[in-house]
Each structure stands twice: as structure tokens, then as C-alpha cells.
Design a protein around this motif. Structure first.
Motif, PDB file in Angstrom:
ATOM      1  N   PRO A  30      -8.516   7.847  14.737  1.00 21.83           N
ATOM      2  CA  PRO A  30      -7.695   9.054  14.764  1.00 21.83           C
ATOM      3  C   PRO A  30      -8.268  10.091  13.792  1.00 21.83           C
ATOM      4  O   PRO A  30      -8.749   9.731  12.712  1.00 21.83           O
ATOM      5  CB  PRO A  30      -6.320   8.568  14.292  1.00 21.83           C
ATOM      6  N   GLU A  31      -8.240  11.365  14.173  1.00 25.31           N
ATOM      7  CA  GLU A  31      -8.858  12.423  13.355  1.00 25.31           C
ATOM      8  C   GLU A  31      -8.138  12.650  12.033  1.00 25.31           C
ATOM      9  O   GLU A  31      -8.748  13.063  11.052  1.00 25.31           O
ATOM     10  CB  GLU A  31      -8.903  13.724  14.144  1.00 25.31           C
ATOM     11  N   SER A  32      -6.831  12.384  12.013  1.00 25.39           N
ATOM     12  CA  SER A  32      -6.068  12.575  10.788  1.00 25.39           C
ATOM     13  C   SER A  32      -4.835  11.682  10.822  1.00 25.39           C
ATOM     14  O   SER A  32      -4.459  11.167  11.874  1.00 25.39           O
ATOM     15  CB  SER A  32      -5.643  14.044  10.638  1.00 25.39           C
ATOM     16  N   VAL A  33      -4.240  11.493   9.664  1.00 18.77           N
ATOM     17  CA  VAL A  33      -2.971  10.786   9.542  1.00 18.77           C
ATOM     18  C   VAL A  33      -2.077  11.615   8.632  1.00 18.77           C
ATOM     19  O   VAL A  33      -2.559  12.321   7.743  1.00 18.77           O
ATOM     20  CB  VAL A  33      -3.130   9.356   8.979  1.00 18.77           C
ATOM     21  N   GLN A  34      -0.788  11.536   8.879  1.00 19.48           N
ATOM     22  CA  GLN A  34       0.151  12.265   8.036  1.00 19.48           C
ATOM     23  C   GLN A  34       0.961  11.242   7.262  1.00 19.48           C
ATOM     24  O   GLN A  34       1.521  10.308   7.853  1.00 19.48           O
ATOM     25  CB  GLN A  34       1.068  13.149   8.871  1.00 19.48           C
ATOM     26  N   ILE A  35       0.998  11.407   5.940  1.00 18.68           N
ATOM     27  CA  ILE A  35       1.779  10.479   5.137  1.00 18.68           C
ATOM     28  C   ILE A  35       3.090  11.128   4.738  1.00 18.68           C
ATOM     29  O   ILE A  35       3.192  12.350   4.595  1.00 18.68           O
ATOM     30  CB  ILE A  35       0.992   9.982   3.902  1.00 18.68           C
ATOM     31  N   LYS A  36       4.106  10.290   4.590  1.00 22.31           N
ATOM     32  CA  LYS A  36       5.448  10.760   4.261  1.00 22.31           C
ATOM     33  C   LYS A  36       5.496  11.223   2.806  1.00 22.31           C
ATOM     34  O   LYS A  36       4.755  10.718   1.959  1.00 22.31           O
ATOM     35  CB  LYS A  36       6.466   9.636   4.445  1.00 22.31           C
ATOM     36  N   PRO A  37       6.412  12.136   2.532  1.00 16.21           N
ATOM     37  CA  PRO A  37       6.569  12.548   1.130  1.00 16.21           C
ATOM     38  C   PRO A  37       7.090  11.370   0.309  1.00 16.21           C
ATOM     39  O   PRO A  37       7.806  10.511   0.817  1.00 16.21           O
ATOM     40  CB  PRO A  37       7.594  13.680   1.197  1.00 16.21           C
ATOM     41  N   VAL A  51      10.550  13.794 -12.280  1.00 17.19           N
ATOM     42  CA  VAL A  51       9.383  13.416 -11.476  1.00 17.19           C
ATOM     43  C   VAL A  51       9.406  14.269 -10.212  1.00 17.19           C
ATOM     44  O   VAL A  51      10.405  14.341  -9.507  1.00 17.19           O
ATOM     45  CB  VAL A  51       9.418  11.914 -11.107  1.00 17.19           C
ATOM     46  N   SER A  52       8.319  14.931  -9.941  1.00 19.52           N
ATOM     47  CA  SER A  52       8.214  15.819  -8.790  1.00 19.52           C
ATOM     48  C   SER A  52       7.892  15.024  -7.526  1.00 19.52           C
ATOM     49  O   SER A  52       7.025  14.144  -7.538  1.00 19.52           O
ATOM     50  CB  SER A  52       7.115  16.854  -9.040  1.00 19.52           C
ATOM     51  N   ALA A  53       8.574  15.349  -6.450  1.00 20.39           N
ATOM     52  CA  ALA A  53       8.280  14.724  -5.155  1.00 20.39           C
ATOM     53  C   ALA A  53       7.084  15.426  -4.527  1.00 20.39           C
ATOM     54  O   ALA A  53       6.843  16.609  -4.757  1.00 20.39           O
ATOM     55  CB  ALA A  53       9.491  14.830  -4.240  1.00 20.39           C
ATOM     56  N   HIS A  54       6.320  14.693  -3.729  1.00 13.31           N
ATOM     57  CA  HIS A  54       5.187  15.273  -3.017  1.00 13.31           C
ATOM     58  C   HIS A  54       5.635  15.751  -1.644  1.00 13.31           C
ATOM     59  O   HIS A  54       6.583  15.245  -1.075  1.00 13.31           O
ATOM     60  CB  HIS A  54       4.075  14.227  -2.839  1.00 13.31           C
TER      61      HIS A  54
END
Length: 149
Positions: A30-37, A51-54
Motif C-alpha cells: 500500500p502506498e500509505s497508511v494512516q495512523i490514529k491519533p 500531554v499533547s495529543a497527536h
């Protein structure tokens, strides 16, 4: 007699079609993957700090390789230049299976953001040699395809 000739012809055509499928084996990363915050878990948050969330992050493919056994075991095989059916491939692997490798197999590893995320997939055990084909997508990112026979 006619029935024997007919069944041999059907058997030959079946064998021929199986050979074509085996020769056309390929896996595409796969060309890319999206990760959850995520919010990192700290053992101790310093007083008066948060603590800051991404945000969701899209990770692009950066490489593909072959491992002996699952990639978690870290036995990555070094690619080498091979000539296959008269065509030179710079990143290729001769994966003729020895009896010791039948159980662990060979695995394709697709790496995103320098191994921050890895997608892995077992390579069909009938394959003897594989090579990577790299190209660019419409946004300049890497595409990787593993072809085997």
C-alpha cells in the motif's frame, strides 16, 4: 482412446494455466497508511504540564524488503542484482527454499516512515526468486511491487 487423449489435453491445459499464474505472482505494498491519533502515556506528567495529543498522521511508503521468517525476528535478506529471463533486476532475492525454511517462510515487509509502521505478508512458498519494482505515485511518493516466480 479418444477419452484418454482428451483427458491428457485437459490436464496439459490445466498445467499450462497453473504455470502462468505462478509466473505472474506479485504483491503490492500500500502506498500509505494512516495512523490514529494518540496521546502518549507518560509514567509521570510533570506538575502544571499537559500531554499533547497527536493528529491523524499519514505515513508514506519508504521501502520494501524480504525477511526470512516474520520481520519481528529481524532476519532481513540483502538484495542482490540478478538476471531473470534475460532482464537485470538490481534488487532481487533468490529464495529457493531449504528444508529449514519451510516452516518460517519468506515475508514481504513494507516499511512506512523508516519502520515506524511495517506491513508484512507471507510470500507464496512455491516462489523461487523475487524482485522489487519501484515507481512513483502522482504525488511523488514511492510505489513498491514485489514480483516473483
Amino acid at each position: 482412446m479418444r477419452c484418454g487423449i482428451f483427458s491428457k489435453g485437459v490436464l496439459f491445459l490445466s498445467w499450462l494455466s497453473i504455470g502462468q499464474v505462478v509466473g505472474a505472482y506479485e504483491l503490492v505494498c500500500p502506498e500509505s497508511v494512516q495512523i490514529k491519533p494518540a496521546t502518549p502515556e507518560l509514567k509521570v506528567v510533570p506538575q502544571d504540564w499537559e500531554v499533547s495529543a497527536h493528529k491523524d498522521i499519514l505515513l508514506r511508503l519508504d521501502s520494501a524488503g524480504i525477511y526470512s521468517g516474520k520481520p519481528v525476528n529481524l532476519v532481513q535478506l540483502k538484495p542482490e542484482p540478478l538476471t531473470i529471463k534475460g532482464k537485470k533486476h538490481n534488487e532481487a532475492w533468490d529464495i529457493n527454499r531449504g528444508s529449514d525454511l519451510k516452516n518460517v517462510g519468506y515475508w514481504l515487509n513494507c516499511s512506512y516512515n523508516r519502520n515506524q509502521v511495517q506491513l508484512t505478508r507471507r510470500i507464496d512458498s512455491a516462489m523461487k526468486v523475487c524482485w522489487t519494482v519501484y515507481s512513483k505515485d502522482s504525488q511523488g511518493g514511492i510505489r513498491a511491487k514485489l514480483e516473483c516466480q
